[in-house]
Design a protein around this motif. Structure first.
Motif, PDB file in Angstrom:
ATOM      1  N   GLN A 148       0.834  -1.205   0.000  1.00 59.17           N
ATOM      2  CA  GLN A 148       0.000   0.000   0.000  1.00 59.17           C
ATOM      3  C   GLN A 148       0.864   1.250   0.000  1.00 59.17           C
ATOM      4  OE1 GLN A 148      -2.631  -0.410   3.350  1.00 59.17           O
ATOM      5  NE2 GLN A 148      -3.719  -2.141   2.478  1.00 59.17           N
ATOM      6  N   LEU A 149       1.896   1.262   0.840  1.00 53.45           N
ATOM      7  CA  LEU A 149       2.812   2.404   0.887  1.00 53.45           C
ATOM      8  C   LEU A 149       3.547   2.571  -0.443  1.00 53.45           C
ATOM      9  CD1 LEU A 149       4.503   2.116   4.402  1.00 53.45           C
ATOM     10  CD2 LEU A 149       3.119   4.021   3.581  1.00 53.45           C
ATOM     11  N   MET A 150       3.967   1.458  -1.023  1.00 57.92           N
ATOM     12  CA  MET A 150       4.723   1.522  -2.275  1.00 57.92           C
ATOM     13  C   MET A 150       3.883   2.130  -3.392  1.00 57.92           C
ATOM     14  SD  MET A 150       7.533   1.090  -3.831  1.00 57.92           S
ATOM     15  CE  MET A 150       8.646  -0.120  -3.103  1.00 57.92           C
ATOM     16  N   ARG A 151       2.608   1.770  -3.468  1.00 56.51           N
ATOM     17  CA  ARG A 151       1.734   2.332  -4.504  1.00 56.51           C
ATOM     18  C   ARG A 151       1.709   3.855  -4.422  1.00 56.51           C
ATOM     19  NH1 ARG A 151      -1.434  -2.368  -3.261  1.00 56.51           N
ATOM     20  NH2 ARG A 151      -1.615  -3.709  -5.096  1.00 56.51           N
ATOM     21  N   VAL A 152       1.559   4.357  -3.200  1.00 57.69           N
ATOM     22  CA  VAL A 152       1.487   5.809  -3.010  1.00 57.69           C
ATOM     23  C   VAL A 152       2.817   6.466  -3.372  1.00 57.69           C
ATOM     24  CG1 VAL A 152       1.174   7.663  -1.320  1.00 57.69           C
ATOM     25  CG2 VAL A 152      -0.300   5.636  -1.235  1.00 57.69           C
ATOM     26  N   HIS A 153       3.925   5.947  -2.834  1.00 53.78           N
ATOM     27  CA  HIS A 153       5.239   6.560  -3.080  1.00 53.78           C
ATOM     28  C   HIS A 153       5.630   6.513  -4.553  1.00 53.78           C
ATOM     29  CE1 HIS A 153       5.815   7.248   1.069  1.00 53.78           C
ATOM     30  NE2 HIS A 153       6.160   6.030   1.423  1.00 53.78           N
ATOM     31  N   PHE A 154       5.378   5.388  -5.213  1.00 53.79           N
ATOM     32  CA  PHE A 154       5.765   5.257  -6.617  1.00 53.79           C
ATOM     33  C   PHE A 154       4.949   6.214  -7.485  1.00 53.79           C
ATOM     34  CE2 PHE A 154       5.929   3.490 -10.863  1.00 53.79           C
ATOM     35  CZ  PHE A 154       7.227   3.008 -10.978  1.00 53.79           C
ATOM     36  N   ASN A 155       3.643   6.227  -7.286  1.00 54.83           N
ATOM     37  CA  ASN A 155       2.775   7.087  -8.103  1.00 54.83           C
ATOM     38  C   ASN A 155       3.053   8.567  -7.875  1.00 54.83           C
ATOM     39  OD1 ASN A 155       1.383   5.031  -9.460  1.00 54.83           O
ATOM     40  ND2 ASN A 155      -0.031   4.757  -7.754  1.00 54.83           N
ATOM     41  N   GLU A 156       3.569   8.901  -6.693  1.00 54.40           N
ATOM     42  CA  GLU A 156       3.894  10.303  -6.394  1.00 54.40           C
ATOM     43  C   GLU A 156       5.358  10.619  -6.692  1.00 54.40           C
ATOM     44  OE1 GLU A 156       2.706  11.086  -2.379  1.00 54.40           O
ATOM     45  OE2 GLU A 156       0.567  11.094  -2.873  1.00 54.40           O
ATOM     46  N   LEU A 157       6.067   9.674  -7.317  1.00 53.34           N
ATOM     47  CA  LEU A 157       7.474   9.854  -7.702  1.00 53.34           C
ATOM     48  C   LEU A 157       8.375  10.135  -6.507  1.00 53.34           C
ATOM     49  CD1 LEU A 157       7.011  12.062 -10.915  1.00 53.34           C
ATOM     50  CD2 LEU A 157       6.784   9.610 -10.655  1.00 53.34           C
ATOM     51  N   ASN A 158       8.045   9.540  -5.382  1.00 52.25           N
ATOM     52  CA  ASN A 158       8.802   9.749  -4.149  1.00 52.25           C
ATOM     53  C   ASN A 158       9.889   8.677  -4.031  1.00 52.25           C
ATOM     54  OD1 ASN A 158       9.756  10.058  -1.558  1.00 52.25           O
ATOM     55  ND2 ASN A 158       7.747  10.243  -0.614  1.00 52.25           N
ATOM     56  N   ALA A 159      11.091   8.987  -4.583  1.00 51.84           N
ATOM     57  CA  ALA A 159      12.182   8.007  -4.614  1.00 51.84           C
ATOM     58  C   ALA A 159      12.626   7.591  -3.215  1.00 51.84           C
ATOM     59  CB  ALA A 159      13.364   8.581  -5.389  1.00 51.84           C
ATOM     60  N   GLU A 160      12.674   8.549  -2.288  1.00 47.28           N
ATOM     61  CA  GLU A 160      13.065   8.229  -0.912  1.00 47.28           C
ATOM     62  C   GLU A 160      12.068   7.278  -0.268  1.00 47.28           C
ATOM     63  OE1 GLU A 160      13.748  11.670   1.450  1.00 47.28           O
ATOM     64  OE2 GLU A 160      15.360  12.441   0.169  1.00 47.28           O
ATOM     65  N   GLY A 161      10.783   7.536  -0.520  1.00 47.63           N
ATOM     66  CA  GLY A 161       9.742   6.666   0.027  1.00 47.63           C
ATOM     67  C   GLY A 161       9.832   5.259  -0.524  1.00 47.63           C
ATOM     68  N   VAL A 162      10.078   5.144  -1.835  1.00 49.52           N
ATOM     69  CA  VAL A 162      10.219   3.832  -2.473  1.00 49.52           C
ATOM     70  C   VAL A 162      11.384   3.066  -1.849  1.00 49.52           C
ATOM     71  CG1 VAL A 162      10.916   2.673  -4.621  1.00 49.52           C
ATOM     72  CG2 VAL A 162       9.157   4.471  -4.666  1.00 49.52           C
ATOM     73  N   SER A 163      12.533   3.740  -1.689  1.00 56.45           N
ATOM     74  CA  SER A 163      13.710   3.111  -1.095  1.00 56.45           C
ATOM     75  C   SER A 163      13.447   2.675   0.336  1.00 56.45           C
ATOM     76  CB  SER A 163      14.884   4.092  -1.135  1.00 56.45           C
ATOM     77  OG  SER A 163      16.035   3.518  -0.577  1.00 56.45           O
ATOM     78  N   SER A 164      12.735   3.530   1.086  1.00 52.17           N
ATOM     79  CA  SER A 164      12.421   3.229   2.485  1.00 52.17           C
ATOM     80  C   SER A 164      11.547   1.983   2.612  1.00 52.17           C
ATOM     81  CB  SER A 164      11.721   4.438   3.118  1.00 52.17           C
ATOM     82  OG  SER A 164      11.290   4.140   4.428  1.00 52.17           O
ATOM     83  N   VAL A 165      10.565   1.854   1.707  1.00 51.23           N
ATOM     84  CA  VAL A 165       9.686   0.675   1.733  1.00 51.23           C
ATOM     85  C   VAL A 165      10.491  -0.598   1.497  1.00 51.23           C
ATOM     86  CG1 VAL A 165       7.842  -0.521   0.486  1.00 51.23           C
ATOM     87  CG2 VAL A 165       7.574   1.883   1.079  1.00 51.23           C
ATOM     88  N   LEU A 166      11.370  -0.575   0.506  1.00 47.98           N
ATOM     89  CA  LEU A 166      12.171  -1.763   0.183  1.00 47.98           C
ATOM     90  C   LEU A 166      13.140  -2.108   1.313  1.00 47.98           C
ATOM     91  CD1 LEU A 166      12.824  -1.062  -3.595  1.00 47.98           C
ATOM     92  CD2 LEU A 166      11.263  -2.744  -2.604  1.00 47.98           C
ATOM     93  N   GLU A 167      13.692  -1.093   1.960  1.00 42.64           N
ATOM     94  CA  GLU A 167      14.580  -1.357   3.104  1.00 42.64           C
ATOM     95  C   GLU A 167      13.799  -1.979   4.254  1.00 42.64           C
ATOM     96  OE1 GLU A 167      16.440   2.357   3.962  1.00 42.64           O
ATOM     97  OE2 GLU A 167      17.630   2.351   2.114  1.00 42.64           O
ATOM     98  N   GLY A 168      12.573  -1.503   4.447  1.00 36.25           N
ATOM     99  CA  GLY A 168      11.720  -2.073   5.494  1.00 36.25           C
ATOM    100  C   GLY A 168      11.422  -3.546   5.233  1.00 36.25           C
ATOM    101  N   ILE A 169      11.183  -3.886   3.971  1.00 38.76           N
ATOM    102  CA  ILE A 169      10.936  -5.285   3.605  1.00 38.76           C
ATOM    103  C   ILE A 169      12.178  -6.129   3.898  1.00 38.76           C
ATOM    104  CG2 ILE A 169      10.557  -6.841   1.640  1.00 38.76           C
ATOM    105  CD1 ILE A 169       8.725  -4.648   0.461  1.00 38.76           C
ATOM    106  N   GLY A 170      13.362  -5.579   3.560  1.00 40.46           N
ATOM    107  CA  GLY A 170      14.606  -6.293   3.816  1.00 40.46           C
ATOM    108  C   GLY A 170      14.800  -6.604   5.288  1.00 40.46           C
ATOM    109  N   LYS A 171      14.470  -5.643   6.146  1.00 35.94           N
ATOM    110  CA  LYS A 171      14.605  -5.852   7.598  1.00 35.94           C
ATOM    111  C   LYS A 171      13.621  -6.898   8.100  1.00 35.94           C
ATOM    112  CE  LYS A 171      16.393  -1.214   8.553  1.00 35.94           C
ATOM    113  NZ  LYS A 171      16.064   0.133   9.093  1.00 35.94           N
TER     114      LYS A 171
END
Length: 361
Positions: A148-171
């Motif tokens: 859900q977070l990724m959809r919002v960040h990607f569609n809003e072109l929020n590169a930091e948000g996209v990176s943060s979501v993926l890092e959260g998944i990694g953890k």
């Protein structure tokens, strides 16, 4: 053609699945429908479907009974579970009997087709003697909030948000030890499917994306995170370049974007970032063009849709709230009453009264 059986005691739920599925594109057809587990078992024996999509909560022979029986008698059949948030614990046991995936109500068309596509791949792999991995329901459950977070960040072109979501998944994948290979593969596959969905939704070609994740990327949580970051960042750069190429703000594109995402966390700030303008400028020109500000426009869309869905008495008010973008049903009640002057339940009763007094209308 792959045959699909729909199982749900509510006909409108079956209608939703039938309408949302890209059946021809996926080389699938709906072979039959059943209202409970007992009827479904009879039809499975007669029709030999490849895939069964079943609700969990049904009167009589429910989804749990059906899944147990299918697991024992028809282990080759792919099962997709449909359940509400309230039924999740109830569904969790049944999913251990081999469900390919699950869908939370209200069903999202893109998620439905992504899961059907996954079923098709597993069926093709099985026909070629390849092994498919089993779904871990817990992985899918915690991934859903990240998606859900990724959809919002990607569609809003929020590169930091996209990176943060993926890092959260990694953890999450490696909290303090070595994760199971299946969890890495599943998380990677689901996020890859999501990226394809996001690219399609934004008019980007997804042909360059590989269908499968390379084995080297599945060595650790760090390697799968790095692999996904590379893909998401490249796609985001492509989308940014596409948006920047347009040197003039097209308000009709902004409006169409809102119309397609009104149930998500759309904000003025996010829209401004997505279309490369200041939020002050966007707010001003949007109001001049459409006679209301962005927030009021989104609210109006949500309320109009909610009123439309309330007219169908088979759809629970909780589901109406979720479809309109409100996870908190209490908050939905307050917003709805403030907007229309009556509570959702009262409006439904009024409409039901009108139907009874004017049955031909």
């Amino acid at each position: 053609m792959y045959k699909v059986l729909l199982v749900d005691d509510e006909s409108w739920n079956r209608d939703i699945v039938r309408t949302f599925g890209s059946w021809e594109e996926l080389d699938m057809e709906i072979a039959g429908e059943a209202e409970d587990g007992r009827e479904a078992l009879r039809l499975i024996g007669e029709l030999a479907p490849h895939i069964v999509i079943t609700d969990m909560s049904m009167p009589g022979a429910d989804g749990v009974m059906l899944m147990n029986a299918v697991h024992e008698r028809f282990p080759e059949v792919k099962m997709i579970v449909v359940s509400g948030y309230d039924d999740f614990k109830y569904a969790q046991n049944a999913i251990r009997y081999g469900a390919v995936d699950y869908l939370l109500k209200p069903i999202d068309p893109k998620e439905l087709n992504a899961v059907l596509g996954k079923c098709r791949k597993e069926l093709e792999a099985a026909s070629q003697g390849q092994s498919a991995y089993a779904l871990d329901i817990d992985v899918s459950m915690w991934l859903s909030s990240y998606k859900q977070l990724m959809r919002v960040h990607f569609n809003e072109l929020n590169a930091e948000g996209v990176s943060s979501v993926l890092e959260g998944i990694g953890k999450e994948l490696e909290p303090g030890g070595t994760p199971m290979p299946g969890a890495l593969r599943q998380a990677g596959s689901e996020m890859l499917l999501l990226l394809k969905e996001l690219m399609r939704g934004n008019g980007l070609a997804e042909d360059a994306l590989k269908a499968e994740i390379p084995h080297a990327a599945l060595n650790s949580a760090g390697s799968i995170t790095a692999y996904l970051k590379e893909l998401y960042e490249a796609s985001l750069e492509q989308l940014i370049g596409q948006r920047k190429f347009k040197n003039k703000l097209n308000l009709e594109e902004v409006r169409q974007y809102i119309d397609g995402h009104f149930a998500e966390a759309v904000t003025l700030e996010g829209l401004a970032r997505a279309f490369f303008v200041s939020k002050e400028y966007l707010s001003k020109v949007f109001k001049l063009e459409y006679g209301c500000n962005v927030t009021d426009y989104i609210l109006g869309l949500r309320m109009d849709k909610a009123r439309e869905w309330l007219a169908d008495e088979n759809i629970p008010i909780k589901t109406v709230a979720e479809l309109a973008g409100y996870e908190d049903v209490g908050y939905f009640y307050r917003v709805f009453k403030k907007h229309f002057g009556v509570a959702p339940g009262e409006m439904r009763r009024q409409k039901a009264g009108l139907k009874m007094s004017n049955p031909e209308g």
